[in-house]
Design a protein around this motif. Structure first.
Motif, PDB file in Angstrom:
ATOM      1  N   LYS A  37     -33.623  -0.161 -13.061  1.00  0.00           N
ATOM      2  CA  LYS A  37     -34.672   0.089 -14.057  1.00  0.00           C
ATOM      3  C   LYS A  37     -34.214   1.155 -15.048  1.00  0.00           C
ATOM      4  O   LYS A  37     -34.429   1.012 -16.257  1.00  0.00           O
ATOM      5  CB  LYS A  37     -35.957   0.525 -13.345  1.00  0.00           C
ATOM      6  N   ALA A  38     -33.572   2.207 -14.552  1.00  0.00           N
ATOM      7  CA  ALA A  38     -33.076   3.272 -15.431  1.00  0.00           C
ATOM      8  C   ALA A  38     -32.031   2.709 -16.394  1.00  0.00           C
ATOM      9  O   ALA A  38     -32.016   3.051 -17.586  1.00  0.00           O
ATOM     10  CB  ALA A  38     -32.497   4.413 -14.605  1.00  0.00           C
ATOM     11  N   HIS A  39     -31.153   1.846 -15.883  1.00  0.00           N
ATOM     12  CA  HIS A  39     -30.128   1.229 -16.729  1.00  0.00           C
ATOM     13  C   HIS A  39     -30.771   0.359 -17.805  1.00  0.00           C
ATOM     14  O   HIS A  39     -30.394   0.422 -18.982  1.00  0.00           O
ATOM     15  CB  HIS A  39     -29.170   0.402 -15.870  1.00  0.00           C
ATOM     16  N   LEU A  40     -31.753  -0.425 -17.421  1.00  0.00           N
ATOM     17  CA  LEU A  40     -32.475  -1.261 -18.382  1.00  0.00           C
ATOM     18  C   LEU A  40     -33.158  -0.396 -19.439  1.00  0.00           C
ATOM     19  O   LEU A  40     -33.076  -0.686 -20.632  1.00  0.00           O
ATOM     20  CB  LEU A  40     -33.514  -2.134 -17.668  1.00  0.00           C
ATOM     21  N   ASP A  41     -33.803   0.673 -19.008  1.00  0.00           N
ATOM     22  CA  ASP A  41     -34.477   1.570 -19.952  1.00  0.00           C
ATOM     23  C   ASP A  41     -33.485   2.183 -20.936  1.00  0.00           C
ATOM     24  O   ASP A  41     -33.782   2.316 -22.124  1.00  0.00           O
ATOM     25  CB  ASP A  41     -35.240   2.668 -19.210  1.00  0.00           C
ATOM     26  N   ALA A  45     -33.588   1.623 -24.963  1.00  0.00           N
ATOM     27  CA  ALA A  45     -33.638   2.776 -25.866  1.00  0.00           C
ATOM     28  C   ALA A  45     -32.486   2.720 -26.867  1.00  0.00           C
ATOM     29  O   ALA A  45     -32.671   3.013 -28.056  1.00  0.00           O
ATOM     30  CB  ALA A  45     -33.594   4.081 -25.064  1.00  0.00           C
ATOM     31  N   LYS A  46     -31.315   2.336 -26.390  1.00  0.00           N
ATOM     32  CA  LYS A  46     -30.154   2.227 -27.277  1.00  0.00           C
ATOM     33  C   LYS A  46     -30.396   1.149 -28.336  1.00  0.00           C
ATOM     34  O   LYS A  46     -30.063   1.338 -29.509  1.00  0.00           O
ATOM     35  CB  LYS A  46     -28.900   1.915 -26.469  1.00  0.00           C
ATOM     36  N   ARG A  47     -30.992   0.029 -27.932  1.00  0.00           N
ATOM     37  CA  ARG A  47     -31.272  -1.032 -28.898  1.00  0.00           C
ATOM     38  C   ARG A  47     -32.277  -0.549 -29.946  1.00  0.00           C
ATOM     39  O   ARG A  47     -32.106  -0.805 -31.136  1.00  0.00           O
ATOM     40  CB  ARG A  47     -31.804  -2.288 -28.212  1.00  0.00           C
ATOM     41  N   ARG A  48     -33.311   0.176 -29.519  1.00  0.00           N
ATOM     42  CA  ARG A  48     -34.284   0.715 -30.477  1.00  0.00           C
ATOM     43  C   ARG A  48     -33.601   1.666 -31.457  1.00  0.00           C
ATOM     44  O   ARG A  48     -33.880   1.633 -32.663  1.00  0.00           O
ATOM     45  CB  ARG A  48     -35.423   1.440 -29.746  1.00  0.00           C
ATOM     46  N   GLU A  49     -32.710   2.503 -30.945  1.00  0.00           N
ATOM     47  CA  GLU A  49     -31.979   3.446 -31.803  1.00  0.00           C
ATOM     48  C   GLU A  49     -31.122   2.698 -32.823  1.00  0.00           C
ATOM     49  O   GLU A  49     -31.093   3.052 -34.003  1.00  0.00           O
ATOM     50  CB  GLU A  49     -31.105   4.343 -30.933  1.00  0.00           C
ATOM     51  N   ILE A  50     -30.450   1.648 -32.383  1.00  0.00           N
ATOM     52  CA  ILE A  50     -29.618   0.842 -33.277  1.00  0.00           C
ATOM     53  C   ILE A  50     -30.483   0.175 -34.341  1.00  0.00           C
ATOM     54  O   ILE A  50     -30.114   0.135 -35.518  1.00  0.00           O
ATOM     55  CB  ILE A  50     -28.805  -0.193 -32.474  1.00  0.00           C
ATOM     56  N   GLU A  51     -31.634  -0.338 -33.930  1.00  0.00           N
ATOM     57  CA  GLU A  51     -32.530  -1.000 -34.894  1.00  0.00           C
ATOM     58  C   GLU A  51     -33.018  -0.021 -35.955  1.00  0.00           C
ATOM     59  O   GLU A  51     -33.075  -0.347 -37.138  1.00  0.00           O
ATOM     60  CB  GLU A  51     -33.711  -1.637 -34.162  1.00  0.00           C
TER      61      GLU A  51
END
Length: 66
Positions: A37-41, A45-51
């Motif tokens: 779950k931590a890895h998925l989170d 978060a990284k995808r949101r930052e990239i977006e």
């Protein structure tokens, strides 16, 4: 990145085969699930930052080319 997120989500959603087993199996399964779950989170978060960064770059380019 979508594939990594999809894989991580699948790991989080998988049911442990040790349900009903020894207590140590429950503890290990819970720890593994928390790590997944931590890895998925982190990936989400990284995808949101990239977006956000992509959006900022697109706005900058749009303004610069007017």
């Amino acid at each position: 990145m979508d594939k990594e997120i999809e894989d991580a989500q699948m790991e989080v959603d998988m049911v442990s085969p040790f349900i009903g087993g020894a207590r140590i199996d429950h503890i290990i399964a819970a720890q593994e699930k928390a790590e997944q779950k931590a890895h998925l989170d982190q990936l989400l978060a990284k995808r949101r930052e990239i977006e956000v960064n992509l959006s900022l770059i697109q706005d900058y380019v749009k303004k610069a080319t007017r």
